[in-house]
Design a protein around this motif. Structure first.
Motif, mmCIF file in Angstrom:
data_model
loop_
_atom_site.group_PDB
_atom_site.id
_atom_site.type_symbol
_atom_site.label_atom_id
_atom_site.label_comp_id
_atom_site.label_asym_id
_atom_site.label_seq_id
_atom_site.Cartn_x
_atom_site.Cartn_y
_atom_site.Cartn_z
ATOM 1 N N LEU A 135 14.762 -11.949 -9.898
ATOM 2 C CA LEU A 135 14.276 -13.338 -9.997
ATOM 3 C C LEU A 135 13.296 -13.475 -11.156
ATOM 4 N N ILE A 136 12.457 -12.470 -11.337
ATOM 5 C CA ILE A 136 11.517 -12.500 -12.469
ATOM 6 C C ILE A 136 12.312 -12.529 -13.787
ATOM 7 N N GLN A 137 13.382 -11.717 -13.840
ATOM 8 C CA GLN A 137 14.247 -11.704 -15.033
ATOM 9 C C GLN A 137 14.874 -13.076 -15.279
ATOM 10 N N GLN A 138 15.090 -13.834 -14.155
ATOM 11 C CA GLN A 138 15.703 -15.172 -14.289
ATOM 12 C C GLN A 138 14.647 -16.246 -14.521
ATOM 13 N N GLY A 139 13.419 -15.797 -14.796
ATOM 14 C CA GLY A 139 12.375 -16.750 -15.184
ATOM 15 C C GLY A 139 11.519 -17.280 -14.056
ATOM 16 N N PHE A 140 11.618 -16.660 -12.870
ATOM 17 C CA PHE A 140 10.797 -17.104 -11.743
ATOM 18 C C PHE A 140 9.568 -16.214 -11.593
ATOM 19 N N SER A 141 8.503 -16.789 -11.054
ATOM 20 C CA SER A 141 7.489 -15.904 -10.493
ATOM 21 C C SER A 141 7.748 -15.882 -8.993
ATOM 22 N N VAL A 142 7.396 -14.761 -8.374
ATOM 23 C CA VAL A 142 7.859 -14.528 -7.004
ATOM 24 C C VAL A 142 6.673 -14.306 -6.072
ATOM 25 N N ARG A 143 6.697 -15.053 -4.966
ATOM 26 C CA ARG A 143 5.736 -14.829 -3.867
ATOM 27 C C ARG A 143 6.454 -14.026 -2.790
ATOM 28 N N VAL A 144 5.801 -13.024 -2.264
ATOM 29 C CA VAL A 144 6.425 -12.214 -1.222
ATOM 30 C C VAL A 144 5.602 -12.271 0.067
ATOM 31 N N ARG A 145 6.312 -12.160 1.168
ATOM 32 C CA ARG A 145 5.653 -12.104 2.463
ATOM 33 C C ARG A 145 6.368 -11.107 3.378
ATOM 34 N N LYS A 146 5.556 -10.305 4.042
ATOM 35 C CA LYS A 146 5.996 -9.488 5.173
ATOM 36 C C LYS A 146 5.058 -9.898 6.294
ATOM 37 N N PRO A 147 5.327 -11.007 6.974
ATOM 38 C CA PRO A 147 4.285 -11.625 7.806
ATOM 39 C C PRO A 147 3.737 -10.725 8.913
ATOM 40 N N ILE A 148 4.604 -9.887 9.448
ATOM 41 C CA ILE A 148 4.120 -8.946 10.472
ATOM 42 C C ILE A 148 4.782 -7.599 10.233
ATOM 43 N N ALA A 149 3.986 -6.541 10.326
ATOM 44 C CA ALA A 149 4.503 -5.181 10.079
ATOM 45 C C ALA A 149 3.944 -4.223 11.123
ATOM 46 N N SER A 150 4.842 -3.432 11.675
ATOM 47 C CA SER A 150 4.408 -2.336 12.548
ATOM 48 C C SER A 150 4.662 -1.044 11.777
ATOM 49 N N GLY A 151 4.196 0.056 12.291
ATOM 50 C CA GLY A 151 4.356 1.313 11.575
ATOM 51 C C GLY A 151 3.468 1.429 10.358
ATOM 52 N N CYS A 152 2.364 0.684 10.368
ATOM 53 C CA CYS A 152 1.420 0.755 9.231
ATOM 54 C C CYS A 152 0.594 2.046 9.312
ATOM 55 N N THR A 153 0.133 2.504 8.147
ATOM 56 C CA THR A 153 -0.618 3.774 8.140
ATOM 57 C C THR A 153 -2.120 3.480 8.101
ATOM 58 N N ARG A 154 -2.857 4.249 8.885
ATOM 59 C CA ARG A 154 -4.324 4.140 8.946
ATOM 60 C C ARG A 154 -4.916 4.791 7.704
ATOM 61 N N GLN A 155 -5.772 4.058 6.983
ATOM 62 C CA GLN A 155 -6.402 4.590 5.765
ATOM 63 C C GLN A 155 -7.718 5.276 6.105
ATOM 64 N N ALA A 156 -8.231 6.008 5.138
ATOM 65 C CA ALA A 156 -9.496 6.762 5.366
ATOM 66 C C ALA A 156 -10.629 5.830 5.808
ATOM 67 N N ASP A 157 -10.612 4.595 5.269
ATOM 68 C CA ASP A 157 -11.713 3.669 5.632
ATOM 69 C C ASP A 157 -11.437 2.924 6.939
ATOM 70 N N GLY A 158 -10.346 3.345 7.633
ATOM 71 C CA GLY A 158 -10.046 2.735 8.939
ATOM 72 C C GLY A 158 -9.126 1.532 8.851
ATOM 73 N N SER A 159 -8.891 1.042 7.613
ATOM 74 C CA SER A 159 -7.995 -0.129 7.487
ATOM 75 C C SER A 159 -6.539 0.313 7.632
ATOM 76 N N LEU A 160 -5.664 -0.672 7.805
ATOM 77 C CA LEU A 160 -4.222 -0.376 7.911
ATOM 78 C C LEU A 160 -3.532 -0.770 6.617
ATOM 79 N N LEU A 161 -2.511 -0.001 6.265
ATOM 80 C CA LEU A 161 -1.726 -0.303 5.060
ATOM 81 C C LEU A 161 -0.265 -0.431 5.449
ATOM 82 N N SER A 162 0.330 -1.572 5.100
ATOM 83 C CA SER A 162 1.780 -1.740 5.276
ATOM 84 C C SER A 162 2.462 -1.307 3.986
ATOM 85 N N ASP A 163 3.220 -0.216 4.080
ATOM 86 C CA ASP A 163 3.943 0.277 2.898
ATOM 87 C C ASP A 163 4.926 -0.778 2.401
#
Ligand SMILES: Nc1ncnc2c1ncn2[C@@H]1O[C@H](COP(=O)(O)OP(=O)(O)OP(=O)(O)O)[C@@H](O)[C@H]1O
Ligand SMILES: C[C@H](N)[C@H](N)CCCCCC(=O)O
Ligand SMILES: [Mg+2]
Length: 215
Positions: free
Chosen positions: A26-54
């Motif tokens: 889409l970027i190649q076709q001249g669009f800018s792209v907004r992405v959403r993964k509104p809910i994610a399970s299987g996220c990894t716990r970071q050193a600072d305690g936060s969660l990261l969705s890969d």
């Protein structure tokens, strides 16, 4: 609104892998792209305690997005289970409407929105609905990612039928070579009424646009 809801024949079929490549196309076709993964399970716990969705991270990278991961993926859970169970375990109540609200950035004329669900079309996504219900609420055409493994024809046709029964448009399907093995999807073109793109098995570290994908 220009955009797509990305679903799959199952979890772990390449929805994120393909969505990132569609974002690049889409970027190649001249669009800018907004992405959403509104809910994610299987996220990894970071050193600072936060969660990261890969998934959110890979979508952000694929879209060259300047939105932060919290905007991209507002509901993150650690257990690698169905989102409705992750919500129950966390004692939270999140609705399809709330997920839809998180997917509604104001889009410019040359902006496209890509929303990835979790699991497959009838996987639960919130306490009150499935992936299907979010796609219907957003009224987005659907892209179906099919893992090229034995049984994929049945899974693809069942999902395509369910998408059409929801009243949404099946924009295209992507047969994704998750393993570098043989083609189990041969003949699918005769039974599914939408363009079919193919993604080979690749180990490229950079995100290459999905070949020939058209908006
Ligand atoms: N064509 C491919 N070539 C090489 N690796 C792939 C390909 N498609 C998917 N993968 C890898 O397979 C794994 C699963 O893909 P991905 O995370 O995109 O699946 P998913 O459907 O988004 O899963 P989930 O349901 O958890 O969101 C990832 O490690 C991804 O990098
Ligand atoms: C944890 C996994 N990678 C996905 N994020 C969630 C898959 C949920 C599947 C639910 C189901 O259909 O049984
Ligand atoms: Mg994913």
């Amino acid at each position: 609104m220009t955009g797509f809801f990305i679903t799959g024949t199952d979890t772990d079929v390449g929805k994120t892998f393909i969505a990132a490549r569609i974002a690049r196309s889409l970027i190649q076709q001249g669009f800018s792209v907004r992405v959403r993964k509104p809910i994610a399970s299987g996220c990894t716990r970071q050193a600072d305690g936060s969660l990261l969705s890969d998934d959110a991270l890979r979508l952000q990278q694929g879209a060259n997005s300047n939105e932060n991961l919290q905007e991209i993926c507002p509901y993150q859970f650690e257990p690698a289970i169905s989102p409705h169970l992750a919500l129950q375990q966390a004692g939270k109540w999140v609705t399809i409407e709330q997920l839809a609200q998180s997917c509604h950035p104001t889009l410019g004329t040359r902006e496209a929105l890509l929303v990835e669900g979790a699991g497959g079309w009838l996987s639960p996504l919130a306490n009150d609905g499935f992936n299907r219900d979010l796609a219907v609420q957003l009224r987005l055409p659907v892209i179906l990612v099919i893992a090229n493994r034995l049984g994929c024809i049945n899974h693809a046709l069942l999902t395509a039928q369910a998408i059409q029964q929801s009243g949404l448009t099946l924009h295209c399907a992507v047969v994704n070579q998750v393993h570098d093995k043989q083609d189990f999807s041969s003949g699918l073109e005769d039974w599914i009424e939408c363009p079919i793109y193919r993604q080979e098995h690749t180990t490229d570290s950079e995100i290459i646009p999905l070949a020939d994908f058209k908006l």
